[in-house]
Design an enzyme around this catalytic site. Sequence first.
Site, PDB file in Angstrom:
ATOM      1  N   ARG A 248       0.859  -1.193   0.000  1.00 14.75           N
ATOM      2  CA  ARG A 248       0.000   0.000   0.000  1.00 14.75           C
ATOM      3  C   ARG A 248       0.893   1.240   0.000  1.00 14.75           C
ATOM      4  O   ARG A 248       1.635   1.468   0.943  1.00 14.75           O
ATOM      5  CB  ARG A 248      -0.922  -0.057   1.227  1.00 14.75           C
ATOM      6  N   HIS A 252      -3.297   4.407   5.210  1.00 11.64           N
ATOM      7  CA  HIS A 252      -4.488   3.539   5.150  1.00 11.64           C
ATOM      8  C   HIS A 252      -5.672   4.265   4.509  1.00 11.64           C
ATOM      9  O   HIS A 252      -6.357   3.726   3.651  1.00 11.64           O
ATOM     10  CB  HIS A 252      -4.861   3.071   6.557  1.00 11.64           C
ATOM     11  N   TYR A 261       4.011   4.521  11.966  1.00  7.19           N
ATOM     12  CA  TYR A 261       4.283   3.069  11.996  1.00  7.19           C
ATOM     13  C   TYR A 261       5.143   2.540  10.845  1.00  7.19           C
ATOM     14  O   TYR A 261       5.423   1.350  10.789  1.00  7.19           O
ATOM     15  CB  TYR A 261       2.973   2.268  12.085  1.00  7.19           C
TER      16      TYR A 261
HETATM   17  C1  LIG Z   1     -14.969  -6.213  11.507  1.00  3.26           C
HETATM   18  C2  LIG Z   1     -14.178  -4.931  11.397  1.00  3.26           C
HETATM   19  N1  LIG Z   1     -13.176  -4.708  12.258  1.00  3.26           N
HETATM   20  C3  LIG Z   1     -12.442  -3.575  12.145  1.00  3.26           C
HETATM   21  C4  LIG Z   1     -12.719  -2.663  11.177  1.00  3.26           C
HETATM   22  C5  LIG Z   1     -11.879  -1.383  11.052  1.00  3.26           C
HETATM   23  N2  LIG Z   1     -10.984  -1.547   9.904  1.00  3.26           N
HETATM   24  C6  LIG Z   1     -11.298  -1.021   8.696  1.00  3.26           C
HETATM   25  S1  LIG Z   1     -10.139  -1.369   7.546  1.00  3.26           S
HETATM   26  C7  LIG Z   1      -9.204  -2.219   8.643  1.00  3.26           C
HETATM   27  C8  LIG Z   1      -7.898  -2.837   8.239  1.00  3.26           C
HETATM   28  C9  LIG Z   1      -8.059  -3.961   7.303  1.00  3.26           C
HETATM   29  O1  LIG Z   1      -6.793  -4.382   6.869  1.00  3.26           O
HETATM   30  P1  LIG Z   1      -6.640  -5.346   5.653  1.00  3.26           P
HETATM   31  O2  LIG Z   1      -7.700  -6.370   5.683  1.00  3.26           O
HETATM   32  O3  LIG Z   1      -5.247  -5.828   5.613  1.00  3.26           O
HETATM   33  O4  LIG Z   1      -6.970  -4.409   4.412  1.00  3.26           O
HETATM   34  P2  LIG Z   1      -6.175  -3.126   3.886  1.00  3.26           P
HETATM   35  O5  LIG Z   1      -6.880  -1.925   4.435  1.00  3.26           O
HETATM   36  O6  LIG Z   1      -4.779  -3.240   4.367  1.00  3.26           O
HETATM   37  O7  LIG Z   1      -6.259  -3.168   2.412  1.00  3.26           O
HETATM   38  C10 LIG Z   1      -9.799  -2.238   9.910  1.00  3.26           C
HETATM   39  C11 LIG Z   1      -9.216  -2.876  11.097  1.00  3.26           C
HETATM   40  C12 LIG Z   1     -13.798  -2.925  10.293  1.00  3.26           C
HETATM   41  N3  LIG Z   1     -14.118  -2.102   9.314  1.00  3.26           N
HETATM   42  N4  LIG Z   1     -14.489  -4.077  10.415  1.00  3.26           N
END
Ligand SMILES: Cc1ncc(C[n+]2csc(CCOP(=O)(O)OP(=O)(O)O)c2C)c(N)n1
Length: 331
Positions: A248, A252, A261
């Site tokens: 990425r 975020h 981080y």
């Molecule tokens: C069930 C749930 N827990 C927490 C969140 C908050 N949240 C949104 S995106 C995210 C990170 C997800 O990381 P990843 O699956 O690796 O996807 P990336 O954003 O890195 O593409 C989190 C913890 C959420 N939306 N849904």
Amino acid sequence: MTENRHKSLGLSDQDVLNMYETMLLARKIDERMWLLNRSGKIPFVISCQGQEAAQVGAAFALDKEKDYVLPYYRDLGIVLAFGMTAKDLMLSGFAKAEDPSSGGRQMPGHFGQKKNRIVTQSSPVTTQVPHAVGIALAGKIEKKDLVTFVTFGEGSSNQGDFHEGANFAAVQKLPVIFMCENNQYAISVPADRQLGNPRVSDRACGYGMPGVTVDGNDLLAVYQVVKEAADRARRGEGPSLIETVVYRFTPHSSDDDDSTYRTPEEVKQAKTKDPVTMFATYLRETGLLNDDLEKEMESRIMETVNEATDYAEKAPYAAPEDALRFVYSRE
Ligand SMILES: Cc1ncc(C[n+]2csc(CCOP(=O)(O)OP(=O)(O)O)c2C)c(N)n1
Ligand SMILES: [Mg+2]
């Protein structure tokens, strides 16, 4: 044998140019969204930058007339390949009434468009996985020739929804492709704090389906593995798990400060493998792209992005009395 790589996969010269243009369009829309956000015009951005080859390579391996995609919030490349337009996406960014995904109700990134079989996701991550499995089950019962394709991040792959969906799809031999876009972080949490086994694709064995890890910066490599999974699904042989290894490039989201981080050097190093640049290099080496064509493509794309921005900025907001439409049934 660089020249023959796309041809040996059954892709024409025009196919790979279209794939490149789709990647570039995704990148340029994303870049514009950041500018709009930082100038206070749109509330939120969540980026595809760094993941475009995985997304576009995969989408082009599917049947755009029959298959269902259940993308996650970064998948600009997938939804553009499946027929969403820059205008549709900008309408969502500006939260205007004409936004096809939600009529301006949802955060951007919750892509949905019935006519293109793009199924919206919920904000809790990974809930799209059991939905994809359910659509595949319905397709099988109704004897329809369809594959469902669902994506999620490596952080999300640890949610129960993934495991339940994967197990059920394998037991029922459903035509589902599970694709993890492993971009090394779940917000601020690095992959080594999320995954006991860093190879997400190894989990496939536990459920009884093939699993493969592929370089997500290599568009043709992703195309090849997704095509194999789609062919397999269409033959009635069941689901597959694909892990694309990407990075990425942006924080975020527009609300995140990634300097807390990770180091700028780490991001700079990852950008030496920018999937858009890598594919442009391939097209130049094969003689399909030159400076003139690249300029022509870029000016076409910028015109599209400018028009979409202007249109969406001027478009009306939803009427307040529409706020509960599609939430509660009307009498
Ligand atoms: C069930 C749930 N827990 C927490 C969140 C908050 N949240 C949104 S995106 C995210 C990170 C997800 O990381 P990843 O699956 O690796 O996807 P990336 O954003 O890195 O593409 C989190 C913890 C959420 N939306 N849904
Ligand atoms: Mg991630």
